[in-house]
Scaffold this active site. Structure first.
Site, PDB file in Angstrom:
ATOM      1  N   ARG A 137       0.832  -1.205   0.000  1.00 42.07           N
ATOM      2  CA  ARG A 137       0.000   0.000   0.000  1.00 42.07           C
ATOM      3  C   ARG A 137       0.867   1.255   0.000  1.00 42.07           C
ATOM      4  NH1 ARG A 137      -4.439   0.630   4.670  1.00 42.07           N
ATOM      5  NH2 ARG A 137      -2.555   0.963   5.902  1.00 42.07           N
ATOM      6  N   LYS A 184      -2.905   6.979   1.259  1.00 40.91           N
ATOM      7  CA  LYS A 184      -2.655   7.165   2.694  1.00 40.91           C
ATOM      8  C   LYS A 184      -1.802   8.425   2.889  1.00 40.91           C
ATOM      9  CE  LYS A 184      -1.878   4.409   6.875  1.00 40.91           C
ATOM     10  NZ  LYS A 184      -3.243   4.546   7.399  1.00 40.91           N
ATOM     11  N   GLU A 230     -16.000   5.416   6.384  1.00 40.60           N
ATOM     12  CA  GLU A 230     -15.120   4.618   7.247  1.00 40.60           C
ATOM     13  C   GLU A 230     -14.923   5.371   8.555  1.00 40.60           C
ATOM     14  OE1 GLU A 230     -11.251   4.287   5.358  1.00 40.60           O
ATOM     15  OE2 GLU A 230     -11.507   6.280   4.483  1.00 40.60           O
TER      16      GLU A 230
END
Length: 285
Positions: free
Chosen positions: A52, A148, A180
């Site tokens: 990621r 991110k 989220e």
């Protein structure tokens, strides 16, 4: 005793760890980060986190200053230097520090790579047994939440709202649907025993713990649906919980002051936490 941090090739006491005030992470939030859990002195599901990291970097045209293999070596050395048995390791990469403040990407500067650790008892956290309360807040973030990014002001405001309300997490809502948590992925369990979590897309971060848990739940023959759901639907659920690398699986017992189920952690959340901890320990590196 001061812990040890890593800054651009050097291991230094955390109190001495510094970067330039012209660093683009400080000036523009021009950077990305990752957090991996450490259990029994080993990294949990770290390959997923590093994949990621690489994807987030590519999405903002940021070259990583070290290959992933070297980054993991540094992580492990930092864990060893800090004698960390349980906790997290934080990693951040920015585009670096230029000679001034200008918006376009600068040329010929070195990226900034920093890491540090924090100790905590991930297994025996009291909230894992008691569950946490959550509140709903508007989702104020930018459109590329799948990256991110270190631009976390909206999450800071959401977390502060939760803290002020005596809650452990904020669930962010956009167009009437939960995206989220401020630092977590969100699951509910319907009365038909279906686990529901929002599908991946630009609207949410693709959670590494979420991904692992979906796979583990399916291995347990639990049905999983990836789709949108509202606060109202969550309030009618049998159970709810969040996932992230530090909390693993954390039961949620109320939203906005209203109980979910009987207001106590449910058996599915508790069992999935046990399964995830077994997975974490058996795959740690």
């Amino acid at each position: 005793m001061d812990s040890i941090a890593y800054v651009n090739g050097s291991f230094v006491p955390l109190s001495d760890a510094k970067v330039s005030i012209l660093d683009r992470g400080f000036m523009f939030a021009d950077g990305i980060y990752e957090v991996s859990a450490v259990l029994d002195g080993k990294l949990i599901d770290n390959a997923s986190h590093l994949r990621r990291l690489k994807r987030s970097a590519a999405e903002i045209s940021l070259e990583l200053p070290q290959p992933l293999e070297r980054i993991e070596q540094i992580q492990k050395e930092l864990i060893a230097r800090n004698k960390l048995k349980s906790g997290i390791i934080y990693l951040q990469v920015t585009r670096g520090a230029d000679k001034g403040r200008d918006f376009p990407f600068p040329q010929g500067i070195r990226q900034t790579l920093i890491m540090f650790t924090a100790a905590s008892d991930l297994i025996n956290a009291p909230s894992a047994k008691s569950g946490i309360a959550a509140i709903s807040v508007p989702d104020l973030r930018w459109a590329r939440r799948d990256i991110k990014s270190v631009a976390l002001l909206a999450q800071v405001l959401a977390k502060q709202a939760a803290a002020s309300a005596g809650a452990g997490e904020a669930w962010m809502v956009e167009d009437g649907m939960i995206t989220e948590g401020a630092s977590s992925s969100v699951f509910i369990l319907t009365h038909d025993d279906v686990l529901v979590t929002r599908q991946n897309g630009n609207e949410i971060l693709p959670g590494c713990t979420r991904q692992a848990l979906v796979r583990l739940a399916e291995e347990q023959r639990l049905r999983v649906e990836e789709r949108t759901f509202s606060v109202a639907e969550a309030l009618t659920a049998k159970e709810a919980f969040i996932t992230n690398c530090a909390a693993f699986v954390q039961p949620v017992v109320s939203i906005d002051g209203k109980s979910i189920g009987d207001g106590r952690p449910g058996p599915i959340a508790r069992r999935l936490r046990e399964i995830y901890v077994d997975f974490a320990r058996s795959t740690a590196v």
